[in-house]
Scaffold this motif. Sequence first.
Motif, PDB file in Angstrom:
ATOM      1  N   SER A 168       7.925 -70.063   2.406  1.00 48.06           N
ATOM      2  CA  SER A 168       7.119 -70.222   3.619  1.00 48.06           C
ATOM      3  C   SER A 168       6.558 -71.634   3.589  1.00 48.06           C
ATOM      4  O   SER A 168       5.744 -71.968   2.727  1.00 48.06           O
ATOM      5  N   ASP A 169       7.039 -72.463   4.538  1.00 53.24           N
ATOM      6  CA  ASP A 169       6.627 -73.871   4.574  1.00 53.24           C
ATOM      7  C   ASP A 169       6.922 -74.582   3.262  1.00 53.24           C
ATOM      8  O   ASP A 169       6.123 -75.398   2.768  1.00 53.24           O
ATOM      9  N   ARG A 173       6.295 -67.252  -1.530  1.00 52.36           N
ATOM     10  CA  ARG A 173       5.174 -66.334  -1.332  1.00 52.36           C
ATOM     11  C   ARG A 173       4.414 -66.115  -2.642  1.00 52.36           C
ATOM     12  O   ARG A 173       3.182 -65.990  -2.648  1.00 52.36           O
ATOM     13  N   ASP A 270       4.207 -57.972  -0.203  1.00 52.99           N
ATOM     14  CA  ASP A 270       4.882 -58.491   0.989  1.00 52.99           C
ATOM     15  C   ASP A 270       5.827 -57.465   1.607  1.00 52.99           C
ATOM     16  O   ASP A 270       6.637 -57.799   2.477  1.00 52.99           O
ATOM     17  N   GLN A 301       2.913 -61.776   4.827  1.00 54.66           N
ATOM     18  CA  GLN A 301       4.093 -62.012   5.673  1.00 54.66           C
ATOM     19  C   GLN A 301       4.940 -60.734   5.813  1.00 54.66           C
ATOM     20  O   GLN A 301       6.154 -60.745   5.667  1.00 54.66           O
ATOM     21  N   ASN A 326       0.568 -66.703   6.373  1.00 49.81           N
ATOM     22  CA  ASN A 326       0.893 -67.947   5.689  1.00 49.81           C
ATOM     23  C   ASN A 326      -0.213 -68.258   4.678  1.00 49.81           C
ATOM     24  O   ASN A 326      -1.140 -67.480   4.477  1.00 49.81           O
TER      25      ASN A 326
END
Length: 457
Positions: A168-169, A173, A270, A301, A326
């Motif tokens: 994520s970015d 995670r 998650d 997420q 996020n």
Amino acid sequence: MKKAIILLLGCIFVFSACSKSEETAEPDDTSHVEESEAEEKAKTEWWQTEMESYSLDGLPRDLDELEQELIVEAGLYSGDKYDLASAKDMLDQLPENLSEEELEAAILRLIREDYHAEVETFVTFDPTVEVNVDKPDEELEEPSEEMATSTSHFAILLDASGSMNNQSDGTSRMELAKEAIGNFIDILPANSTVSLRVYGHEGTGSDDDKKLSCSATESLYNGEMNEKEFMSALKGVEPAGWTPIANALEAAEKDIPDHASTAIVYVVSDGIETCDGDPIKVAEQLNQKDVQPIINIIGFQVDDEAQELLEQVAEAGKGEFTYAGNKQDLEDYWEEEYNRLQEAWETWQQEGMKRADELSQQLMEQADETGYAIMEKSELEFDRAEDLINYLTTERQMENANNLWSIFYERSTTIWSYGYDNQTENWGAAYENGNAAWRYFYETGTEKWTEYYNKVN
């Protein structure tokens, strides 16, 4: 001859009847005299009757000489029953030759005030200010050093399933979760206990490894907070296999110390349960244990299906579900937790200070009221004694009454001082103890509030 016998019997009968009549009359006359003497004695010697004392049970100490005197029963004309004319009538019954001590006792039998309730209050007075307020996530018993010992436990369950490796970015995670958990444990109370348990961290996400991965849950850290050791344990966690949430929740019960009074379980995941367990049922069962831990779920997420399931688990555990889409969401969540604790400590502080003030004030008022009651009664008793002493010296002109004013003045002063000294001592003790309790809540609350404030800002 027959007549003589009859006359003789008649005389015997008359003589016998007369004798019986005389025997019967004699004790009647004596009884009447004794009864009259008893009545006269009771009427004229009231000043010599022994005065009883009130019974005070369960006292923490023996009464001193003055206190024993103060619990003697009240006089005939004490308090609202005072009647000067009737009291003078009683004094008129006193013989001229009574001693000074006898005159003093007679006056007290008429106007002695009732002090026994006030004496009992002072003898049993406890100026301790004990304030019981629930700390945030821990139980407060009393304002003492022991209160600083936390009995709260924070159990963190970290999902180590393979999906936690998703990016994520540009950051996985798992890495984001580790960073957020590190920030969270950094602000936990220094004397709390914390545990870290991972699940699904063995095997892979393949069907062949499902049994291995679904049975994989391990406690990596448990004990008093040592941030360095905790972060070292957390650092070694890597995403691997399946998601056995139910298994991890069930095992978390063993992580909570027996002495813990409260526990909060944070589940970071998650996804949904993938190991055929029933996390909702386990959450309900866990919340019914003696400690009744609160189960908070952080869904990182997650999709709609996973969110719905995790919300149900949180509800079953009497906790809350938070969605973290996020890194910022996750950090915001922990920041809310810090703010919650900050506000909780402030509420605890204000409530404790308020109760300390109230209890201290109640004790001070009780000391004041009791002391004033004794002092006022001693003055009233002396004023009435003056009336009767003046009557004995001026109207009855009894020489043995001339020094009674000094005797009753000294008595009044002694009793007044007893009320004043006890009032001052107990008021001061209640004031100091109230201040100590107030300072405890103020200082502890400020320290905790500042601790969380510095972590958030």
